[in-house]
Design a protein around this motif. Sequence first.
Motif, PDB file in Angstrom:
ATOM      1  N   ARG A 135      28.707  21.348  62.504  1.00 16.75           N
ATOM      2  CA  ARG A 135      28.916  22.074  62.297  1.00 16.75           C
ATOM      3  C   ARG A 135      28.303  23.536  62.869  1.00 16.75           C
ATOM      4  NH1 ARG A 135      30.060  20.851  55.615  1.00 16.75           N
ATOM      5  NH2 ARG A 135      32.264  19.625  55.680  1.00 16.75           N
ATOM      6  N   ARG A 136      26.870  23.260  62.583  1.00 15.73           N
ATOM      7  CA  ARG A 136      25.457  24.712  63.502  1.00 15.73           C
ATOM      8  C   ARG A 136      26.256  24.798  64.571  1.00 15.73           C
ATOM      9  NH1 ARG A 136      24.638  28.271  64.657  1.00 15.73           N
ATOM     10  NH2 ARG A 136      22.115  29.002  65.003  1.00 15.73           N
ATOM     11  N   LEU A 137      26.467  23.315  65.531  1.00 17.52           N
ATOM     12  CA  LEU A 137      27.399  24.040  66.684  1.00 17.52           C
ATOM     13  C   LEU A 137      28.288  24.234  67.103  1.00 17.52           C
ATOM     14  CD1 LEU A 137      25.173  21.184  68.647  1.00 17.52           C
ATOM     15  CD2 LEU A 137      24.629  22.515  68.811  1.00 17.52           C
ATOM     16  N   GLU A 138      29.570  23.904  67.048  1.00 12.54           N
ATOM     17  CA  GLU A 138      31.065  24.486  66.655  1.00 12.54           C
ATOM     18  C   GLU A 138      30.482  26.160  66.275  1.00 12.54           C
ATOM     19  OE1 GLU A 138      33.187  22.297  63.365  1.00 12.54           O
ATOM     20  OE2 GLU A 138      33.346  20.611  65.213  1.00 12.54           O
ATOM     21  N   GLU A 139      29.982  26.571  65.256  1.00 14.80           N
ATOM     22  CA  GLU A 139      29.640  28.235  64.481  1.00 14.80           C
ATOM     23  C   GLU A 139      29.161  28.708  66.044  1.00 14.80           C
ATOM     24  OE1 GLU A 139      26.174  29.967  62.626  1.00 14.80           O
ATOM     25  OE2 GLU A 139      27.802  28.408  60.724  1.00 14.80           O
ATOM     26  N   ALA A 140      28.009  27.907  66.945  1.00 17.92           N
ATOM     27  CA  ALA A 140      27.065  28.818  67.983  1.00 17.92           C
ATOM     28  C   ALA A 140      28.716  28.991  68.596  1.00 17.92           C
ATOM     29  CB  ALA A 140      25.852  27.675  68.508  1.00 17.92           C
ATOM     30  N   THR A 141      29.536  27.661  68.876  1.00 17.96           N
ATOM     31  CA  THR A 141      30.538  28.559  69.981  1.00 17.96           C
ATOM     32  C   THR A 141      31.444  28.834  69.468  1.00 17.96           C
ATOM     33  OG1 THR A 141      30.434  26.021  70.357  1.00 17.96           O
ATOM     34  CG2 THR A 141      31.690  26.932  71.512  1.00 17.96           C
ATOM     35  N   SER A 142      31.574  29.771  68.601  1.00 18.86           N
ATOM     36  CA  SER A 142      32.212  30.253  67.966  1.00 18.86           C
ATOM     37  C   SER A 142      32.593  31.479  67.956  1.00 18.86           C
ATOM     38  CB  SER A 142      33.711  29.960  66.184  1.00 18.86           C
ATOM     39  OG  SER A 142      32.136  30.505  65.496  1.00 18.86           O
ATOM     40  N   LYS A 143      31.210  31.871  68.929  1.00 19.29           N
ATOM     41  CA  LYS A 143      30.530  33.114  68.239  1.00 19.29           C
ATOM     42  C   LYS A 143      30.538  33.652  69.719  1.00 19.29           C
ATOM     43  CE  LYS A 143      27.457  33.089  64.993  1.00 19.29           C
ATOM     44  NZ  LYS A 143      25.328  32.978  64.915  1.00 19.29           N
ATOM     45  N   THR A 144      31.131  32.797  70.962  1.00 23.50           N
ATOM     46  CA  THR A 144      31.623  33.779  72.238  1.00 23.50           C
ATOM     47  C   THR A 144      33.041  34.377  72.379  1.00 23.50           C
ATOM     48  OG1 THR A 144      32.427  31.180  73.008  1.00 23.50           O
ATOM     49  CG2 THR A 144      29.955  31.372  73.314  1.00 23.50           C
TER      50      THR A 144
ATOM     51  N   SER B  24      18.207  23.864  70.307  1.00 21.75           N
ATOM     52  CA  SER B  24      17.495  22.429  70.576  1.00 21.75           C
ATOM     53  C   SER B  24      16.737  22.187  70.061  1.00 21.75           C
ATOM     54  CB  SER B  24      16.908  22.590  72.319  1.00 21.75           C
ATOM     55  OG  SER B  24      16.110  23.698  72.350  1.00 21.75           O
ATOM     56  N   GLY B  25      15.660  23.530  69.753  1.00 20.49           N
ATOM     57  CA  GLY B  25      14.762  22.936  68.469  1.00 20.49           C
ATOM     58  C   GLY B  25      15.362  22.359  67.017  1.00 20.49           C
ATOM     59  N   ILE B  26      16.673  22.848  67.146  1.00 15.85           N
ATOM     60  CA  ILE B  26      16.976  22.335  65.161  1.00 15.85           C
ATOM     61  C   ILE B  26      17.349  21.254  65.801  1.00 15.85           C
ATOM     62  CG2 ILE B  26      19.695  22.203  63.933  1.00 15.85           C
ATOM     63  CD1 ILE B  26      19.053  26.341  64.570  1.00 15.85           C
TER      64      ILE B  26
ATOM     65  N   GLU C  22      24.987  12.962  57.243  1.00 11.78           N
ATOM     66  CA  GLU C  22      25.073  14.382  56.606  1.00 11.78           C
ATOM     67  C   GLU C  22      24.769  14.826  57.897  1.00 11.78           C
ATOM     68  OE1 GLU C  22      26.801  15.732  54.253  1.00 11.78           O
ATOM     69  OE2 GLU C  22      27.648  14.176  53.801  1.00 11.78           O
ATOM     70  N   LEU C  23      23.500  14.629  58.486  1.00 10.52           N
ATOM     71  CA  LEU C  23      22.465  15.074  59.380  1.00 10.52           C
ATOM     72  C   LEU C  23      23.484  15.432  60.633  1.00 10.52           C
ATOM     73  CD1 LEU C  23      19.569  13.522  59.610  1.00 10.52           C
ATOM     74  CD2 LEU C  23      19.964  15.530  58.701  1.00 10.52           C
ATOM     75  N   ARG C  24      24.656  15.080  60.490  1.00  6.45           N
ATOM     76  CA  ARG C  24      25.403  14.476  62.271  1.00  6.45           C
ATOM     77  C   ARG C  24      26.309  15.868  61.672  1.00  6.45           C
ATOM     78  NH1 ARG C  24      25.409   9.136  65.860  1.00  6.45           N
ATOM     79  NH2 ARG C  24      27.551  10.385  66.131  1.00  6.45           N
ATOM     80  N   LEU C  25      27.023  16.096  60.676  1.00  5.99           N
ATOM     81  CA  LEU C  25      27.634  16.702  60.341  1.00  5.99           C
ATOM     82  C   LEU C  25      26.985  17.510  60.047  1.00  5.99           C
ATOM     83  CD1 LEU C  25      30.707  17.444  59.078  1.00  5.99           C
ATOM     84  CD2 LEU C  25      29.583  16.663  56.603  1.00  5.99           C
ATOM     85  N   MET C  26      26.069  18.229  59.364  1.00 10.47           N
ATOM     86  CA  MET C  26      24.933  19.828  59.446  1.00 10.47           C
ATOM     87  C   MET C  26      25.074  20.121  61.733  1.00 10.47           C
ATOM     88  SD  MET C  26      21.797  18.784  57.492  1.00 10.47           S
ATOM     89  CE  MET C  26      21.013  19.990  57.696  1.00 10.47           C
ATOM     90  N   LEU C  27      24.708  19.159  61.372  1.00 12.00           N
ATOM     91  CA  LEU C  27      24.232  19.629  63.688  1.00 12.00           C
ATOM     92  C   LEU C  27      25.849  20.008  64.241  1.00 12.00           C
ATOM     93  CD1 LEU C  27      22.617  20.132  65.986  1.00 12.00           C
ATOM     94  CD2 LEU C  27      23.446  17.969  66.556  1.00 12.00           C
TER      95      LEU C  27
ATOM     96  N   ASP D  53      30.181  17.812  70.765  1.00 17.54           N
ATOM     97  CA  ASP D  53      30.482  16.831  71.043  1.00 17.54           C
ATOM     98  C   ASP D  53      29.073  16.500  71.609  1.00 17.54           C
ATOM     99  OD1 ASP D  53      33.129  16.310  70.161  1.00 17.54           O
ATOM    100  OD2 ASP D  53      33.786  16.491  71.748  1.00 17.54           O
ATOM    101  N   SER D  54      28.968  17.562  71.843  1.00 22.22           N
ATOM    102  CA  SER D  54      27.429  17.216  72.938  1.00 22.22           C
ATOM    103  C   SER D  54      26.227  16.910  72.219  1.00 22.22           C
ATOM    104  CB  SER D  54      27.164  18.417  73.825  1.00 22.22           C
ATOM    105  OG  SER D  54      27.903  18.998  74.402  1.00 22.22           O
ATOM    106  N   GLY D  55      26.744  17.459  70.730  1.00 26.24           N
ATOM    107  CA  GLY D  55      25.045  17.389  69.217  1.00 26.24           C
ATOM    108  C   GLY D  55      26.031  15.524  69.286  1.00 26.24           C
TER     109      GLY D  55
END
Length: 206
Positions: free
Chosen positions: A197-206, A162-164, A190-195, A99-101
């Motif tokens: 998914r990537r941020l959800e992936e980054a969070t799920s690793k915690t 943040s670079g991504i 599509e860019l929003r969807l990509m972002l 949601d931040s993205g």
Amino acid sequence: MASQKSSEELKTRTPKRQRGHDRVVVLLEAAARVFARKGYEAATMTEIAAEAQSSIGSLYQFFPTKPLLAEALHIDRLERLKAGLQNLAERSSGLSAADSGEAIFDALGAFIEEFPEFPVLAARRDIPKDRKMRSRAELKELIAAVLRRAEPSISDDITLMSGIVLELLRIAAAVANEPDAKEDQRVVSELRLMLRRRLEEATSKT
């Protein structure tokens, strides 16, 4: 050689009186409208002066060249964008990373709607390299400030993330400068969807 040197040494004039400041604002806003309407390369200083209902001499008095005028306007818009991201960072606490993205993309979309000349300015080939690098670093840090407030926290390298985000925003801004509006919206979606998914992936690793 002498003429080349004098051209390189040209600088914008900083007004010392309020009247001069007001005139600069009028000139910059006129330039913004002309750049948004015609593009940077096609726009002329004569058209900008006419848009501002000013003499060409008055325009050259403050901005001796079109690149200097565009750079001054670009810096003004960047300061506004940075202020918006700072505000977003201050009120984004508790949002998920995804949601931040989304919020960052929403902020950019609203910004470009308010300042349609921004993609034109960002696409210039004559942006000073040192200023470009400095602005990029500042924007990355502001984006990182938003991402750091995500809950749950992001496990990936925040600097990388943040670079991504910044690269995706850069692409979205470039797409906004393209003539086919329908295709623009599809690409940005599509860019929003990509972002997301990537941020959800980054969070799920915690």
